[in-house]
Write a protein that holds these residues in place. Structure first.
Motif, PDB file in Angstrom:
ATOM      1  N   LYS A  61       1.011  -1.400  -0.042  1.00  0.00           N
ATOM      2  CA  LYS A  61      -0.047   0.149   0.026  1.00  0.00           C
ATOM      3  C   LYS A  61       0.659   1.218   0.541  1.00  0.00           C
ATOM      4  O   LYS A  61       0.728   2.303  -0.900  1.00  0.00           O
ATOM      5  CB  LYS A  61      -0.974  -0.105   1.335  1.00  0.00           C
ATOM      6  CG  LYS A  61      -1.626   1.065   1.830  1.00  0.00           C
ATOM      7  CD  LYS A  61      -2.564   1.276   2.538  1.00  0.00           C
ATOM      8  CE  LYS A  61      -3.404   2.119   2.521  1.00  0.00           C
ATOM      9  NZ  LYS A  61      -4.322   2.101   3.989  1.00  0.00           N
ATOM     10  N   GLU A  62       1.941   1.272   0.581  1.00  0.00           N
ATOM     11  CA  GLU A  62       2.670   2.155   0.850  1.00  0.00           C
ATOM     12  C   GLU A  62       3.842   2.605  -0.415  1.00  0.00           C
ATOM     13  O   GLU A  62       3.508   3.729  -1.250  1.00  0.00           O
ATOM     14  CB  GLU A  62       3.946   2.218   2.007  1.00  0.00           C
ATOM     15  CG  GLU A  62       3.119   2.347   3.642  1.00  0.00           C
ATOM     16  CD  GLU A  62       3.976   1.928   4.598  1.00  0.00           C
ATOM     17  OE1 GLU A  62       5.222   2.318   4.196  1.00  0.00           O
ATOM     18  OE2 GLU A  62       3.541   2.201   5.469  1.00  0.00           O
ATOM     19  N   LYS A  63       3.498   1.577  -1.068  1.00  0.00           N
ATOM     20  CA  LYS A  63       4.307   1.608  -1.852  1.00  0.00           C
ATOM     21  C   LYS A  63       4.056   2.358  -3.295  1.00  0.00           C
ATOM     22  O   LYS A  63       4.631   2.864  -4.173  1.00  0.00           O
ATOM     23  CB  LYS A  63       5.595   0.219  -2.206  1.00  0.00           C
ATOM     24  CG  LYS A  63       5.872   0.243  -3.671  1.00  0.00           C
ATOM     25  CD  LYS A  63       6.699  -1.416  -4.025  1.00  0.00           C
ATOM     26  CE  LYS A  63       7.459  -1.366  -5.227  1.00  0.00           C
ATOM     27  NZ  LYS A  63       7.983  -2.171  -5.429  1.00  0.00           N
ATOM     28  N   LYS A  64       2.868   1.544  -3.542  1.00  0.00           N
ATOM     29  CA  LYS A  64       1.330   1.978  -4.639  1.00  0.00           C
ATOM     30  C   LYS A  64       1.177   3.904  -4.472  1.00  0.00           C
ATOM     31  O   LYS A  64       1.461   3.947  -5.684  1.00  0.00           O
ATOM     32  CB  LYS A  64       0.222   1.312  -4.183  1.00  0.00           C
ATOM     33  CG  LYS A  64      -1.176   1.619  -4.872  1.00  0.00           C
ATOM     34  CD  LYS A  64      -2.386   1.079  -4.958  1.00  0.00           C
ATOM     35  CE  LYS A  64      -3.774   1.459  -5.731  1.00  0.00           C
ATOM     36  NZ  LYS A  64      -4.577   0.372  -5.636  1.00  0.00           N
ATOM     37  N   ASN A  65       0.913   4.059  -3.024  1.00  0.00           N
ATOM     38  CA  ASN A  65       0.928   5.696  -3.224  1.00  0.00           C
ATOM     39  C   ASN A  65       2.291   6.169  -2.865  1.00  0.00           C
ATOM     40  O   ASN A  65       2.047   8.072  -2.374  1.00  0.00           O
ATOM     41  CB  ASN A  65       0.207   5.256  -1.810  1.00  0.00           C
ATOM     42  CG  ASN A  65      -1.284   5.269  -1.497  1.00  0.00           C
ATOM     43  OD1 ASN A  65      -1.871   4.512  -2.622  1.00  0.00           O
ATOM     44  ND2 ASN A  65      -1.828   5.018  -0.266  1.00  0.00           N
ATOM     45  N   GLY A  66       3.633   5.367  -2.939  1.00  0.00           N
ATOM     46  CA  GLY A  66       4.149   6.510  -3.520  1.00  0.00           C
ATOM     47  C   GLY A  66       4.511   7.188  -1.783  1.00  0.00           C
ATOM     48  O   GLY A  66       5.628   7.925  -1.723  1.00  0.00           O
ATOM     49  N   TRP A  67       4.710   6.220  -0.979  1.00  0.00           N
ATOM     50  CA  TRP A  67       4.854   7.100   0.735  1.00  0.00           C
ATOM     51  C   TRP A  67       5.804   6.098   0.927  1.00  0.00           C
ATOM     52  O   TRP A  67       5.619   4.645   1.013  1.00  0.00           O
ATOM     53  CB  TRP A  67       3.175   6.841   1.117  1.00  0.00           C
ATOM     54  CG  TRP A  67       3.844   7.787   2.534  1.00  0.00           C
ATOM     55  CD1 TRP A  67       3.006   9.287   2.797  1.00  0.00           C
ATOM     56  CD2 TRP A  67       3.886   7.088   3.633  1.00  0.00           C
ATOM     57  NE1 TRP A  67       3.636   9.908   4.537  1.00  0.00           N
ATOM     58  CE2 TRP A  67       4.173   8.269   4.557  1.00  0.00           C
ATOM     59  CE3 TRP A  67       4.598   5.953   3.994  1.00  0.00           C
ATOM     60  CZ2 TRP A  67       4.008   7.924   5.871  1.00  0.00           C
ATOM     61  CZ3 TRP A  67       4.837   6.162   5.595  1.00  0.00           C
ATOM     62  CH2 TRP A  67       4.821   7.204   6.415  1.00  0.00           C
TER      63      TRP A  67
END
Length: 76
Positions: A61-67
């Motif tokens: 999820k963090e990787k997908k959002n770039g966060w």
């Protein structure tokens, strides 16, 4: 004593047994400042596979959002 189960770079999953009960510790380390963020999951409610799935889902999820913590520090 903690047993290292998985290592995802800045996120590590440990297992320890306190008073006969397992618990899983998810430790995140901020690479810039060295702050440690810890989550503890009881072995009564969570199995090893469940904890690993939760951590992998969070990382995706963090990787997908770039966060990442690093990207937030650079933008502010």
């Amino acid at each position: 004593m903690r047993l290292l189960l998985e290592n995802y770079g800045d996120v590590r999953i440990f297992q320890e047994r306190i008073f006969g009960y397992k618990r899983y510790i998810v430790e995140e380390i901020d690479p810039d400042f060295g702050f440690r963020y810890t989550k503890i999951f009881s072995g009564i409610w969570y199995k090893k596979e469940d904890v690993i799935a939760i951590v992998e889902k969070q990382l995706k999820k963090e990787k997908k959002n770039g966060w990442t913590q690093r990207s937030c520090d650079q933008t502010s």
